[in-house]
Design an enzyme around this catalytic site. Structure first.
Site, PDB file in Angstrom:
ATOM      1  N   CYS A   1       0.806  -1.225   0.000  1.00  0.00           N
ATOM      2  CA  CYS A   1       0.000   0.000   0.000  1.00  0.00           C
ATOM      3  C   CYS A   1       0.840   1.276   0.000  1.00  0.00           C
ATOM      4  O   CYS A   1       0.419   2.303  -0.522  1.00  0.00           O
ATOM      5  CB  CYS A   1      -0.939   0.020   1.193  1.00  0.00           C
ATOM      6  SG  CYS A   1      -2.045  -1.388   1.175  1.00  0.00           S
TER       7      CYS A   1
ATOM      8  N   HIS B   1      -3.692   7.092   1.133  1.00  0.00           N
ATOM      9  CA  HIS B   1      -3.939   5.778   0.529  1.00  0.00           C
ATOM     10  C   HIS B   1      -5.367   5.377   0.861  1.00  0.00           C
ATOM     11  O   HIS B   1      -5.811   5.499   2.005  1.00  0.00           O
ATOM     12  CB  HIS B   1      -2.937   4.765   1.091  1.00  0.00           C
ATOM     13  CG  HIS B   1      -3.370   3.353   0.910  1.00  0.00           C
ATOM     14  ND1 HIS B   1      -3.713   2.848  -0.313  1.00  0.00           N
ATOM     15  CD2 HIS B   1      -3.540   2.330   1.802  1.00  0.00           C
ATOM     16  CE1 HIS B   1      -4.071   1.586  -0.177  1.00  0.00           C
ATOM     17  NE2 HIS B   1      -3.977   1.245   1.096  1.00  0.00           N
TER      18      HIS B   1
ATOM     19  N   ASN C   1      -9.908  -0.548  -2.513  1.00  0.00           N
ATOM     20  CA  ASN C   1      -8.504  -0.341  -2.163  1.00  0.00           C
ATOM     21  C   ASN C   1      -7.646  -0.912  -3.296  1.00  0.00           C
ATOM     22  O   ASN C   1      -7.634  -2.120  -3.510  1.00  0.00           O
ATOM     23  CB  ASN C   1      -8.242  -1.065  -0.833  1.00  0.00           C
ATOM     24  CG  ASN C   1      -6.807  -0.961  -0.356  1.00  0.00           C
ATOM     25  OD1 ASN C   1      -5.905  -0.674  -1.127  1.00  0.00           O
ATOM     26  ND2 ASN C   1      -6.604  -1.221   0.928  1.00  0.00           N
TER      27      ASN C   1
HETATM   28  O1  UT7 Z   1      -4.560  -1.147   2.583  1.00  0.00           O
HETATM   29  C1  UT7 Z   1      -4.011  -1.350   3.851  1.00  0.00           C
HETATM   30  C2  UT7 Z   1      -4.373  -2.667   4.343  1.00  0.00           C
HETATM   31  N1  UT7 Z   1      -5.701  -2.928   4.762  1.00  0.00           N
HETATM   32  C3  UT7 Z   1      -6.419  -2.162   5.611  1.00  0.00           C
HETATM   33  O2  UT7 Z   1      -6.068  -1.052   5.947  1.00  0.00           O
HETATM   34  C4  UT7 Z   1      -7.652  -2.782   6.162  1.00  0.00           C
HETATM   35  C5  UT7 Z   1      -7.882  -2.357   7.593  1.00  0.00           C
HETATM   36  N2  UT7 Z   1      -9.010  -3.054   8.185  1.00  0.00           N
HETATM   37  C6  UT7 Z   1     -10.276  -2.842   7.787  1.00  0.00           C
HETATM   38  O3  UT7 Z   1     -10.515  -2.059   6.886  1.00  0.00           O
HETATM   39  C7  UT7 Z   1     -11.389  -3.560   8.528  1.00  0.00           C
HETATM   40  O4  UT7 Z   1     -10.843  -4.275   9.602  1.00  0.00           O
HETATM   41  C8  UT7 Z   1     -12.208  -4.529   7.624  1.00  0.00           C
HETATM   42  C9  UT7 Z   1     -13.055  -3.726   6.653  1.00  0.00           C
HETATM   43  C10 UT7 Z   1     -11.287  -5.472   6.882  1.00  0.00           C
HETATM   44  C11 UT7 Z   1     -13.135  -5.367   8.465  1.00  0.00           C
HETATM   45  O5  UT7 Z   1     -13.987  -4.526   9.210  1.00  0.00           O
HETATM   46  P1  UT7 Z   1     -14.163  -4.719  10.779  1.00  0.00           P
HETATM   47  O6  UT7 Z   1     -15.148  -3.719  11.210  1.00  0.00           O
HETATM   48  O7  UT7 Z   1     -12.801  -4.680  11.397  1.00  0.00           O
HETATM   49  O8  UT7 Z   1     -14.816  -6.146  10.880  1.00  0.00           O
HETATM   50  P2  UT7 Z   1     -14.261  -7.502  11.539  1.00  0.00           P
HETATM   51  O9  UT7 Z   1     -13.154  -8.080  10.732  1.00  0.00           O
HETATM   52  O10 UT7 Z   1     -14.023  -7.260  13.002  1.00  0.00           O
HETATM   53  O11 UT7 Z   1     -15.521  -8.444  11.393  1.00  0.00           O
HETATM   54  C12 UT7 Z   1     -16.766  -8.165  12.011  1.00  0.00           C
HETATM   55  C13 UT7 Z   1     -17.800  -9.173  11.563  1.00  0.00           C
HETATM   56  C14 UT7 Z   1     -17.332 -10.631  11.683  1.00  0.00           C
HETATM   57  O12 UT7 Z   1     -18.451 -11.397  12.054  1.00  0.00           O
HETATM   58  P3  UT7 Z   1     -18.681 -11.844  13.573  1.00  0.00           P
HETATM   59  O13 UT7 Z   1     -17.477 -12.632  13.949  1.00  0.00           O
HETATM   60  O14 UT7 Z   1     -18.793 -10.555  14.358  1.00  0.00           O
HETATM   61  O15 UT7 Z   1     -19.937 -12.618  13.517  1.00  0.00           O
HETATM   62  C15 UT7 Z   1     -16.918 -10.985  10.280  1.00  0.00           C
HETATM   63  O16 UT7 Z   1     -17.041 -12.360  10.012  1.00  0.00           O
HETATM   64  O17 UT7 Z   1     -18.089  -8.969  10.176  1.00  0.00           O
HETATM   65  C16 UT7 Z   1     -17.936 -10.219   9.469  1.00  0.00           C
HETATM   66  N3  UT7 Z   1     -17.491  -9.914   8.113  1.00  0.00           N
HETATM   67  C17 UT7 Z   1     -18.332  -9.684   7.085  1.00  0.00           C
HETATM   68  N4  UT7 Z   1     -19.681  -9.670   7.017  1.00  0.00           N
HETATM   69  C18 UT7 Z   1     -20.229  -9.383   5.822  1.00  0.00           C
HETATM   70  C19 UT7 Z   1     -16.217  -9.796   7.666  1.00  0.00           C
HETATM   71  N5  UT7 Z   1     -16.219  -9.484   6.353  1.00  0.00           N
HETATM   72  C20 UT7 Z   1     -17.532  -9.407   5.980  1.00  0.00           C
HETATM   73  C21 UT7 Z   1     -18.167  -9.110   4.758  1.00  0.00           C
HETATM   74  N6  UT7 Z   1     -19.502  -9.114   4.715  1.00  0.00           N
HETATM   75  N7  UT7 Z   1     -17.472  -8.824   3.623  1.00  0.00           N
END
Ligand code: UT7
Length: 348
Positions: free
Chosen positions: A114, A275, A305
């Site tokens: 990134c 970014h 992204n």
């Molecule tokens: O480019 C640089 C590198 N990347 C980043 O900067 C990414 C940084 N991180 C993020 O942007 C966020 O952490 C994400 C967008 C990847 C994830 O969002 P979050 O609010 O941190 O969600 P989470 O991973 O804590 O997941 C919450 C819930 C989980 O379900 P449970 O365990 O609470 O039942 C996941 O399984 O959301 C679920 N989940 C989804 N649900 C629907 C994860 N991905 C999805 C999805 N659709 N695509």
């Protein structure tokens, strides 16, 4: 010392648009979750056969070169940033050199995910400052779609990333006040594995625990069994929340470092182009730095992204929309896998 300036900028995105609803046909996800957690509405995916990271980079480069008022023959060095190269090796730099029929100039590939474009810009800046090169092409391009898994097990990764490319031509600045004021690069490998793709790689033997891994044995180090492939061993891995937490600390830190190095403050920024990792990250950083909506540019809503391509695509769109004028102070900042993070302060 001679400063460098961005003399031309271009970007290219594939025409195939995939909305959040489109993705929900392949995996258990939905528009509401994706928009609320990331701000993304849609992304572009390259044509599976016709388009590659290099071909998209070439399209962006053509525009940047044209806007710089030069030809591909005038380019004297190439720096290509990507994490999704056409081949494991050689890198995309030489493929672009071939495709654009450039002279036998140097071509360097940058593997900083990134923050790859900001790192690449910093390297180019040093070459211009020393007088070594006068027309450097810096490209950030990604074809994430080739390695993405559209099953529910990978939904936290697959809904975020998209394809595209951006490019700039760096030249010696003509006016004293103009150009790249400073660049700031950082890394911390302590958590390298929390956002990574392990295969193909020399460490891939960790996936082959129960198989011999040397040439005189049954399998070479780069081979995975069908079971290992099916279990997702060759897919990108991301601990999203951990990356998020680190990003919201390192973005403001590296932006403030750039401002302090130039005796400037947040209010002096005309446009911050971060970014495009996640709209929530950008908004959090904006709030922390006390910046207005006019001071921050985001386009993740349209493209997701695009890793090394996200900063040059956003910078190009901001410039095309008339949001960057001569004399403006533009700040680029990035954070990502490695971890690596970086910033650049530019007087346009
Ligand atoms: O480019 C640089 C590198 N990347 C980043 O900067 C990414 C940084 N991180 C993020 O942007 C966020 O952490 C994400 C967008 C990847 C994830 O969002 P979050 O609010 O941190 O969600 P989470 O991973 O804590 O997941 C919450 C819930 C989980 O379900 P449970 O365990 O609470 O039942 C996941 O399984 O959301 C679920 N989940 C989804 N649900 C629907 C994860 N991905 C999805 C999805 N659709 N695509």
């Amino acid at each position: 010392m001679q400063r460098s300036k961005i003399a031309g900028i271009g970007h290219y995105v594939p025409k195939n648009v995939y909305t959040n609803k489109d993705l929900s046909r392949f995996m258990d996800t939905n528009d509401e979750w994706i928009q609320e957690r990331t701000g993304i509405k849609e992304r572009r995916f390259a044509d599976r056969l016709e388009e590659t990271t290099t071909t998209m980079g070439v399209e962006a480069a053509k525009i940047a070169i044209d806007r710089a008022g030069i030809t591909a023959q005038d380019i004297d060095f190439i720096i290509f940033a990507t994490l999704s190269p056409d081949y494991y090796f050689p890198g995309c730099g030489v493929l672009l050199q071939r495709e654009m029929k450039m002279k036998e100039i140097g071509a360097l590939d940058i593997r900083n995910q990134c923050s790859g474009f900001v790192y690449a810009l910093s390297v180019a800046d040093q070459f211009v400052k020393t007088g070594m090169y006068k027309n450097i092409l810096v490209v950030g391009s990604e074809k994430h779609s080739f390695a993405m898994d559209f099953e529910t097990r990978s939904r936290n990764v697959s809904v975020i990333f998209g394809d595209g490319a951006g490019a700039v031509v760096l030249q010696p600045a003509q006016k004293d006040h103009q150009g790249i004021l400073s660049t700031h690069l950082h890394s911390d490998g302590a958590e390298a594995e929390i956002l990574a793709m392990f295969y193909p790689g020399a460490h891939a033997n960790k996936w082959l625990k129960d198989k011999p891994a040397y040439p005189d044995q049954e399998l070479g180090g780069l081979f995975l069994t069908t079971e290992q492939l099916e279990s997702g061993a060759a897919l990108p891995y991301m601990d999203g929340p951990a990356v998020f937490k680190k990003a919201v600390v390192k973005f403001p830190e590296v932006i403030r470092e750039a401002l302090a190095a130039n005796s400037l403050s947040e209010k002096d920024i005309d446009l911050l182009v971060p970014h495009q990792a996640n709209l929530r990250i950008s908004q959090y950083v904006q709030q922390l730095l006390g910046l207005s909506d006019e001071q921050v540019f985001n386009n993740i809503q349209k493209y997701g992204n695009t890793t090394a391509a996200s900063v040059p695509i956003a910078l190009c769109e901001a410039w095309e929309a008339g949001k960057i004028k001569d004399g403006d102070l533009v700040c680029l900042a990035a954070f990502g896998s490695g971890f690596t993070w970086a910033s650049a302060l530019i007087r346009w």
